[in-house]
Design a protein around this motif. Sequence first.
Motif, PDB file in Angstrom:
ATOM      1  N   SER A   5       0.828  -1.211   0.000  1.00 11.91           N
ATOM      2  CA  SER A   5       0.000   0.000   0.000  1.00 11.91           C
ATOM      3  C   SER A   5       0.862   1.260   0.000  1.00 11.91           C
ATOM      4  O   SER A   5       2.032   1.243   0.411  1.00 11.91           O
ATOM      5  N   GLU A   6       0.268   2.377  -0.440  1.00 12.21           N
ATOM      6  CA  GLU A   6       0.967   3.653  -0.438  1.00 12.21           C
ATOM      7  C   GLU A   6       1.341   4.057   0.989  1.00 12.21           C
ATOM      8  O   GLU A   6       2.407   4.625   1.226  1.00 12.21           O
ATOM      9  N   HIS A   7       0.472   3.751   1.923  1.00 13.86           N
ATOM     10  CA  HIS A   7       0.733   4.086   3.324  1.00 13.86           C
ATOM     11  C   HIS A   7       1.963   3.345   3.838  1.00 13.86           C
ATOM     12  O   HIS A   7       2.827   3.922   4.517  1.00 13.86           O
ATOM     13  N   ALA A  10       5.110   4.741   2.225  1.00  9.94           N
ATOM     14  CA  ALA A  10       5.437   6.048   2.816  1.00  9.94           C
ATOM     15  C   ALA A  10       6.129   5.876   4.156  1.00  9.94           C
ATOM     16  O   ALA A  10       7.090   6.595   4.483  1.00  9.94           O
TER      17      ALA A  10
END
Length: 427
Positions: A5-7, A10
Amino acid sequence: MPTLSEHLLARLTASLAPVDAQLAARHPGDPGTRQPVHTCYIPADRLHPDVVLDWGESAREALAAHAPSPAALAAATGLGATSGPGGAAPNPAEAGADPALAERVYAHVLAALSLEPIQDLRADLEDGYGIRPDDVEDEHAIAAATALRAAHEAGALPASYGLRPKSLDPAVRDRGLRSLDLFLTALAGDDGGPPGLVLTLPKVSAPEQVTVFLAVLDELIPRIDLRPPAVELQIETPAAVLALPALVEAGRGRVTGLHVGTYDYSAALGIAAEHQASDHPSVEYATTLMQLVTAGTGIRVADGSSNFLPVGPTPVVRAAWQRHAGLVTRAWRRGLYQGWDLHPAQLVSRHAAVAANLVAGLPAALGRLSAYAEARFAGAVADEPATARALAGHVLRALDAGLLDDAGLAAADLDRAVVTKLGGRSA
């Protein structure tokens, strides 16, 4: 659909944010401005408002006396023929330069010696000046600044100019800083002084010297309302080469150039006088390290000088021109586009070598850059963005020198805006 996921990405990459900022600060890239092809060092006591014009006139007289035609200049410098071992110029007698190339080089030299013989000038209070009584050096420091102001007012000052004071070595430290103060105070006048000021700190051996030099400037500049100068460091000692990263760090983004001091550095390594030259392997190793440390920082590296001066009868002058042109060509092939010149007649071989290198490589650079800009494959070379930037750099240098114009770009299906962007310059 991505697995991570992007989360999550990050969170995993968050630690790189300060690294990104640090790398961006340390490696902003080339400033994208025109780089002078040389720096001319003139003893401060020989400076006068017409010194640039006089150097140009003396160089034209040397050209007329010792190489009065394109073919003669090609033979005198060895330019336009296949290079010799290690990139050196071949025997002038065997040069056999292409007549069209010889014509373009000769025309460029004449134009440069008339319109812009000196691109970067330093008033020298160091090795080229020597040790004088204090009252004499005081007078010369002030007179040099006054002459440079007068040259600026007459439109005869190069785009960049400045001073090389004595070093911060203990024996000459006080003298050097006093002359720096006198020179800058006289130069500042009531208008901040002419733009383009560069200060060259010689014989740097430790980062603390850079820190102190900048601290002195920080105290002096606001007191005299001087335009903030650029600062260059001369790398002339083994200690400086070993401390290159620390020297750059101490420059705090204010150091714009590193210049190798060929003869001091060679002598410090114990190299015999007859072998001291900018193409000695030890000196080239030092300049390569300088290039490595400064790559991407915006700090430019300049090659040294040739002490084989073109003075005397024609055979001696031509031998000096051939040697100088060979050194310039070798430096250009190593990515060193600026060097020192010490005598007016060296301007002939400097500008001839620059023109020959630019003109000879221009057709290929234009063709490859045009193919890259149009995203088409041409020939046996597939260029990447970094190479395209280098190709654009060659074209921009040719534009700077007046060896290429907008019509020449258009003939290659290019325009100045595209080349400027690919070369990393601001529009």
